[in-house]
Design a protein around this motif. Structure first.
Motif: not given
Length: 307
Positions: A38-59
Motif C-alpha cells: 500500500a502506498l503511504p497516503i503522504s505521497f499524494f502531498k509530495t508526488h504526482r501519483v498518476l499513470a504514465e499515459d494519463q493526463t489529468a483534467n481535474c486535480v
C-alpha cells in the motif's frame, strides 16, 4: 480485479512502481490482497501519483492549515468519479432523484478543488429538486427551507461539515422527521473537539433524530463509505478496508485495532492501494470504525474531528 489492477499500476505508475520495488523483491508474485503493498497516503502531498499515459483534467486538493502541504489527486476522468459516487450513495439510500439535497459546506466552498464540493454539487444536480442547493452561512434561510421541506414530507439529505452543523443546530434547534443529517467531519480547529459519539448525541438532542449518518471519504480516494448511525462505516463493493499493524506496514491483521489500509478500485489511474494514517477497528462483515489518527500525522479538514 484488485490483483490485476495492482500489476497494471505497478507497470504504469512510476511512483507506485518505485515504492513497490522498495517494499518487495518479487513484485510479480503477489497473489493475495494482504500481499499488495500500500502506498503511504503522504505521497499524494509530495508526488504526482498518476499513470504514465494519463493526463489529468481535474486535480482534487485537500484542505490544509497555514504551513501544511495539501494532497493532490490527479484525476483524468471526472465522469468516473461522478458515476461511482452516485452508485455508492444510491446502494445505501435509494435514488437521488427522491431526495432534496442541502449542502452545508462553508469551509469547503471557500476554497477550490474540493472533491467533497464536487460530489455534493453532482448530488444536487442529480436530485433535480428545486430546493436542492448549497448554503454558506445563511442559517436563517436553511432553517426556513428545512421547515418547508418537513411540512411537505420531503425526504431531505442535509450534508454538512461538522462545525457548521453544530453552529446551525445550536442556533436553530428543531424537530426533524423527514431529514437525514450526514456529517462529513471537519472541525478545522474550531471550538471544543468532540468524540463522534458526543457529536452525534448532541445533534440528535437538537434535532429529535434517533441517529446521525456519516460519510468517510478523502481527497486521495474516489469512493466513499457510509455510516447509517453509530459510526460504523460500510464500503461499496469496489472498496475494501484492511487492518495493518502500526509498526509494520507488511503485517495485515484479521481483527483488533490498527491502521486502516484501503483498496479503492475506482482509483484506476492513480493508486488503488492506500495506507492511511487513520486508526480504526475492522469487523467481520467488512465494516469499520474510525477511532482516531496516528500520532504526528498532519491534521486535515476531514480528519480534524477526534473520533
Amino acid at each position: 480485479m484488485a490483483i490485476e489492477l495492482y500489476h497494471w499500476q505497478y507497470r504504469q505508475n512510476p511512483v507506485y512502481r518505485k515504492w513497490v520495488s522498495l517494499m518487495t523483491a518479487e513484485p510479480y508474485t503477489v497473489k493475495t490482497l494482504a500481499g499488495i503493498p500500500a502506498l503511504p497516503i503522504s505521497f499524494f502531498k509530495t508526488h504526482r501519483v498518476l499513470a504514465e499515459d494519463q493526463t489529468a483534467n481535474c486535480v482534487f486538493e485537500s484542505s490544509r492549515t497555514t504551513g501544511m502541504i495539501s494532497s493532490k489527486h490527479y484525476v483524468p476522468n471526472t465522469d468516473w468519479y461522478e458515476k461511482g459516487s452516485v452508485l455508492g450513495f444510491e446502494q445505501r439510500y435509494g435514488k437521488l432523484d427522491e431526495w432534496c439535497v442541502l449542502a452545508l459546506l462553508p469551509a469547503y466552498l471557500e476554497r477550490e478543488n474540493s472533491s467533497l464540493v464536487y460530489m455534493a454539487n453532482h448530488f444536487i444536480e442529480k436530485s433535480a429538486h428545486p430546493s436542492s442547493g448549497f448554503y454558506l452561512y445563511d442559517f436563517a434561510e436553511l432553517h426556513k427551507k428545512l421547515l418547508e421541506l418537513e411540512a411537505a414530507g420531503q425526504k431531505t439529505l442535509l450534508l454538512g461539515v461538522t462545525f457548521a452543523l453544530l453552529d446551525f443546530t445550536e442556533k436553530y434547534p428543531m424537530q426533524l422527521n423527514h431529514t437525514l443529517i450526514m456529517e462529513t467531519g471537519g472541525m478545522k480547529g474550531r471550538g471544543k473537539e468532540l468524540t463522534r459519539e458526543e457529536l452525534h448525541s448532541l445533534l440528535c438532542k437538537r434535532t429529535g433524530l434517533s441517529s446521525i449518518h456519516a460519510e468517510y471519504g478523502m481527497t486521495e480516494l474516489l469512493s466513499q463509505a457510509y455510516s447509517m448511525g453509530g459510526g460504523r462505516f460500510h464500503c461499496p463493493p469496489w472498496m475494501k478496508v484492511l487492518l495493518r499493524k502500526e509498526d509494520d506496514p507488511l503485517e495485515i491483521m484479521q481483527a483488533g485495532t490498527g491502521l486502516l489500509q484501503i483498496i479503492d478500485l475506482a482509483n484506476i489511474y492513480s493508486c488503488a492501494f492506500i495506507a492511511t494514517q487513520d486508526i480504526g477497528k475492522l469487523y467481520p462483515d467488512g465494516s469499520f470504525e474510525v477511532i482516531g489518527r496516528m500520532d504526528h500525522s498532519d491534521l486535515r479538514g476531514c480528519s480534524l474531528l477526534v473520533v
